[in-house]
Design a protein around this motif. Structure first.
Motif, PDB file in Angstrom:
ATOM      1  N   MET A   1      32.324  41.614 -37.083  1.00  0.00           N
ATOM      2  CA  MET A   1      31.267  40.998 -37.884  1.00  0.00           C
ATOM      3  C   MET A   1      31.184  39.509 -37.578  1.00  0.00           C
ATOM      4  SD  MET A   1      30.789  41.015 -42.036  1.00  0.00           S
ATOM      5  CE  MET A   1      32.215  39.988 -42.356  1.00  0.00           C
ATOM      6  N   PHE A   2      29.994  38.984 -37.432  1.00  0.00           N
ATOM      7  CA  PHE A   2      29.789  37.584 -37.164  1.00  0.00           C
ATOM      8  C   PHE A   2      30.068  36.773 -38.434  1.00  0.00           C
ATOM      9  CE2 PHE A   2      27.869  39.365 -33.553  1.00  0.00           C
ATOM     10  CZ  PHE A   2      27.768  38.364 -32.597  1.00  0.00           C
ATOM     11  N   ASP A   3      30.802  35.678 -38.295  1.00  0.00           N
ATOM     12  CA  ASP A   3      31.101  34.831 -39.439  1.00  0.00           C
ATOM     13  C   ASP A   3      30.052  33.743 -39.547  1.00  0.00           C
ATOM     14  OD1 ASP A   3      32.126  33.401 -41.497  1.00  0.00           O
ATOM     15  OD2 ASP A   3      33.973  32.806 -40.495  1.00  0.00           O
ATOM     16  N   MET A   4      28.995  34.016 -40.306  1.00  0.00           N
ATOM     17  CA  MET A   4      27.906  33.062 -40.460  1.00  0.00           C
ATOM     18  C   MET A   4      28.249  31.934 -41.426  1.00  0.00           C
ATOM     19  SD  MET A   4      25.582  34.127 -38.444  1.00  0.00           S
ATOM     20  CE  MET A   4      25.199  35.630 -37.532  1.00  0.00           C
ATOM     21  N   GLN A   5      29.395  32.066 -42.097  1.00  0.00           N
ATOM     22  CA  GLN A   5      29.771  31.046 -43.065  1.00  0.00           C
ATOM     23  C   GLN A   5      30.398  29.838 -42.391  1.00  0.00           C
ATOM     24  OE1 GLN A   5      32.654  32.361 -45.924  1.00  0.00           O
ATOM     25  NE2 GLN A   5      32.210  30.727 -47.365  1.00  0.00           N
ATOM     26  N   SER A   6      30.984  30.035 -41.220  1.00  0.00           N
ATOM     27  CA  SER A   6      31.660  28.950 -40.514  1.00  0.00           C
ATOM     28  C   SER A   6      30.682  28.173 -39.640  1.00  0.00           C
ATOM     29  CB  SER A   6      32.783  29.514 -39.642  1.00  0.00           C
ATOM     30  OG  SER A   6      33.714  30.228 -40.431  1.00  0.00           O
ATOM     31  N   ALA A   7      31.016  26.909 -39.383  1.00  0.00           N
ATOM     32  CA  ALA A   7      30.181  26.077 -38.512  1.00  0.00           C
ATOM     33  C   ALA A   7      30.370  26.488 -37.059  1.00  0.00           C
ATOM     34  CB  ALA A   7      30.555  24.616 -38.694  1.00  0.00           C
ATOM     35  N   ASP A   8      29.306  26.341 -36.253  1.00  0.00           N
ATOM     36  CA  ASP A   8      29.422  26.631 -34.831  1.00  0.00           C
ATOM     37  C   ASP A   8      30.019  25.421 -34.105  1.00  0.00           C
ATOM     38  OD1 ASP A   8      27.375  24.756 -34.542  1.00  0.00           O
ATOM     39  OD2 ASP A   8      25.814  26.255 -34.236  1.00  0.00           O
ATOM     40  N   ARG A   9      30.012  25.440 -32.794  1.00  0.00           N
ATOM     41  CA  ARG A   9      30.661  24.378 -32.032  1.00  0.00           C
ATOM     42  C   ARG A   9      29.998  23.017 -32.213  1.00  0.00           C
ATOM     43  NH1 ARG A   9      30.069  26.523 -26.022  1.00  0.00           N
ATOM     44  NH2 ARG A   9      30.655  28.438 -27.136  1.00  0.00           N
ATOM     45  N   THR A  10      28.764  23.001 -32.697  1.00  0.00           N
ATOM     46  CA  THR A  10      28.080  21.726 -32.949  1.00  0.00           C
ATOM     47  C   THR A  10      28.291  21.252 -34.384  1.00  0.00           C
ATOM     48  OG1 THR A  10      25.974  22.691 -33.693  1.00  0.00           O
ATOM     49  CG2 THR A  10      26.287  22.413 -31.310  1.00  0.00           C
ATOM     50  N   GLY A  11      29.042  22.016 -35.178  1.00  0.00           N
ATOM     51  CA  GLY A  11      29.257  21.648 -36.572  1.00  0.00           C
ATOM     52  C   GLY A  11      28.137  22.096 -37.496  1.00  0.00           C
ATOM     53  N   THR A  12      27.274  22.994 -37.001  1.00  0.00           N
ATOM     54  CA  THR A  12      26.123  23.451 -37.781  1.00  0.00           C
ATOM     55  C   THR A  12      26.427  24.759 -38.495  1.00  0.00           C
ATOM     56  OG1 THR A  12      24.622  22.420 -36.189  1.00  0.00           O
ATOM     57  CG2 THR A  12      23.671  24.045 -37.686  1.00  0.00           C
ATOM     58  N   ARG A  13      26.121  24.814 -39.786  1.00  0.00           N
ATOM     59  CA  ARG A  13      26.253  26.033 -40.569  1.00  0.00           C
ATOM     60  C   ARG A  13      24.874  26.638 -40.820  1.00  0.00           C
ATOM     61  NH1 ARG A  13      29.441  25.862 -45.959  1.00  0.00           N
ATOM     62  NH2 ARG A  13      28.784  28.049 -45.812  1.00  0.00           N
ATOM     63  N   LEU A  14      24.872  27.875 -41.265  1.00  0.00           N
ATOM     64  CA  LEU A  14      23.638  28.602 -41.536  1.00  0.00           C
ATOM     65  C   LEU A  14      23.286  28.496 -43.016  1.00  0.00           C
ATOM     66  CD1 LEU A  14      21.473  30.515 -40.330  1.00  0.00           C
ATOM     67  CD2 LEU A  14      22.967  32.419 -40.973  1.00  0.00           C
ATOM     68  N   ALA A  15      21.989  28.309 -43.300  1.00  0.00           N
ATOM     69  CA  ALA A  15      21.511  28.216 -44.677  1.00  0.00           C
ATOM     70  C   ALA A  15      20.161  28.905 -44.787  1.00  0.00           C
ATOM     71  CB  ALA A  15      21.415  26.759 -45.111  1.00  0.00           C
ATOM     72  N   ALA A  16      19.669  29.010 -46.016  1.00  0.00           N
ATOM     73  CA  ALA A  16      18.388  29.683 -46.254  1.00  0.00           C
ATOM     74  C   ALA A  16      17.640  29.011 -47.389  1.00  0.00           C
ATOM     75  CB  ALA A  16      18.613  31.160 -46.587  1.00  0.00           C
ATOM     76  N   THR A  17      16.315  29.096 -47.322  1.00  0.00           N
ATOM     77  CA  THR A  17      15.422  28.550 -48.343  1.00  0.00           C
ATOM     78  C   THR A  17      14.419  29.631 -48.731  1.00  0.00           C
ATOM     79  OG1 THR A  17      15.614  26.224 -47.709  1.00  0.00           O
ATOM     80  CG2 THR A  17      13.554  26.891 -48.742  1.00  0.00           C
ATOM     81  N   ALA A  18      14.129  29.738 -50.033  1.00  0.00           N
ATOM     82  CA  ALA A  18      13.205  30.762 -50.536  1.00  0.00           C
ATOM     83  C   ALA A  18      11.976  30.110 -51.146  1.00  0.00           C
ATOM     84  CB  ALA A  18      13.888  31.636 -51.578  1.00  0.00           C
ATOM     85  N   ALA A  96      10.078  30.142 -40.832  1.00  0.00           N
ATOM     86  CA  ALA A  96      10.484  29.192 -39.787  1.00  0.00           C
ATOM     87  C   ALA A  96      11.976  28.937 -39.896  1.00  0.00           C
ATOM     88  CB  ALA A  96       9.724  27.880 -39.933  1.00  0.00           C
ATOM     89  N   ILE A  97      12.511  28.323 -38.856  1.00  0.00           N
ATOM     90  CA  ILE A  97      13.871  27.798 -38.877  1.00  0.00           C
ATOM     91  C   ILE A  97      13.781  26.284 -38.701  1.00  0.00           C
ATOM     92  CG2 ILE A  97      16.103  27.708 -37.701  1.00  0.00           C
ATOM     93  CD1 ILE A  97      15.676  30.576 -36.810  1.00  0.00           C
ATOM     94  N   TRP A  98      14.537  25.561 -39.503  1.00  0.00           N
ATOM     95  CA  TRP A  98      14.591  24.099 -39.399  1.00  0.00           C
ATOM     96  C   TRP A  98      16.007  23.674 -39.009  1.00  0.00           C
ATOM     97  CZ3 TRP A  98      10.748  20.415 -39.995  1.00  0.00           C
ATOM     98  CH2 TRP A  98       9.498  20.912 -40.401  1.00  0.00           C
ATOM     99  N   SER A  99      16.118  22.941 -37.901  1.00  0.00           N
ATOM    100  CA  SER A  99      17.402  22.396 -37.463  1.00  0.00           C
ATOM    101  C   SER A  99      17.360  20.878 -37.584  1.00  0.00           C
ATOM    102  CB  SER A  99      17.698  22.791 -36.010  1.00  0.00           C
ATOM    103  OG  SER A  99      17.916  24.186 -35.915  1.00  0.00           O
ATOM    104  N   PRO A 100      18.416  20.269 -38.120  1.00  0.00           N
ATOM    105  CA  PRO A 100      18.403  18.823 -38.351  1.00  0.00           C
ATOM    106  C   PRO A 100      18.564  18.030 -37.059  1.00  0.00           C
ATOM    107  CG  PRO A 100      20.555  19.712 -38.858  1.00  0.00           C
ATOM    108  CD  PRO A 100      19.687  20.889 -38.539  1.00  0.00           C
ATOM    109  N   PRO A 101      18.177  16.758 -37.088  1.00  0.00           N
ATOM    110  CA  PRO A 101      18.381  15.903 -35.919  1.00  0.00           C
ATOM    111  C   PRO A 101      19.848  15.597 -35.706  1.00  0.00           C
ATOM    112  CG  PRO A 101      17.543  14.623 -37.758  1.00  0.00           C
ATOM    113  CD  PRO A 101      17.492  16.060 -38.185  1.00  0.00           C
ATOM    114  N   GLN A 102      20.191  15.109 -34.523  1.00  0.00           N
ATOM    115  CA  GLN A 102      21.561  14.728 -34.227  1.00  0.00           C
ATOM    116  C   GLN A 102      22.011  13.611 -35.161  1.00  0.00           C
ATOM    117  OE1 GLN A 102      23.630  16.216 -32.053  1.00  0.00           O
ATOM    118  NE2 GLN A 102      21.991  17.716 -31.703  1.00  0.00           N
TER     119      GLN A 102
END
Length: 237
Positions: A1-18, A96-102
């Protein structure tokens, strides 16, 4: 199972907006909340949402579907926790997906989902919600232009997109029909310009090309421009 709770190598975590929608007496409305003065998005008006947690992940989901499934589950859970409403996950449309700036921390890659009002009595979360109201998208943009409220660029752009529809049904149909977009954000001109793929300044800081996909935030009202080329169309406010 993929661990979506942990940050990836860039330090980015997954979130959602309703983004919940309904038809009010004065037209289209969406359920928004004002955040507290301390913490994330201080004093800003946002939609229900938050980080994906372990409980949002399902065993047996294909890798190419795992992220979207976990984000959808988080959108439903966060809506229930923050507003007391329990939407049907099958009623949501991925917007959509929104990714923050560096340089932004903490970093969250956030899925935005849009769906109809599930009905019921709203119960705002005592700690995380200062105000919880059904609001008109155009009225929120006008309040931001007067500097009466705080909006982040993803919220502003999404409100602008929703404001083009007269009813909840129309907004949801537009969402389903239009391409699913990833807004990978890059900041230019000292924070006065936000741009995304398709904009001349996305790769080239000088922005010598013709494409425009940006939010001009130097003065209010802000202006969102989507102009993919010399023969493209412009959307601005």
């Amino acid at each position: 199972m993929f661990d979506m709770q942990s940050a990836d190598r860039t330090g980015t975590r997954l979130a959602a907006t309703a983004i919940l929608l309904r038809d009010g007496e004065a037209g289209l409305e969406t359920l928004m909340m004002k955040r507290p003065a301390n913490g994330s998005f201080a004093d800003a008006w946002v939609w229900p949402g938050g980080a994906v947690e372990q409980q949002d992940q399902e065993i047996g989901i294909a890798p190419n579907e795992a992220e979207g499934a976990a984000a959808l589950a988080a959108a439903v859970r966060e809506t229930w926790e923050e507003t007391g409403l329990r939407p049907d996950p099958e009623s949501f449309v991925a917007h959509a997906i929104w990714s923050p700036p560096q340089g932004v921390t903490p970093r969250y890659r956030t899925w935005f989902f849009m769906g109809p009002n599930p009905g019921g009595q709203t119960v705002p979360h005592e700690v995380e919600v200062v105000k919880l109201e059904w609001v008109n998208p155009a009225a929120m943009l006008e309040a931001h232009a007067r500097e009466d409220i705080v909006l982040t660029p993803p919220t502003w752009v999404t409100l602008f997109q929703i404001s083009a529809s007269a009813t909840a049904e129309e907004a949801l149909e537009r969402c389903a029909a239009e391409p699913f977009e990833h807004f990978e954000t890059r900041v230019r001109d000292g924070g006065k310009l936000f741009c995304w793929f398709g904009d001349a300044a996305f790769e080239d800081v000088g922005g010598t090309g013709t494409g425009r996909h940006r939010l001009e935030a130097a003065t209010r009202p802000w202006r969102y421009i989507s102009e993919p080329g010399p023969r493209g169309s412009t959307r601005a406010s």
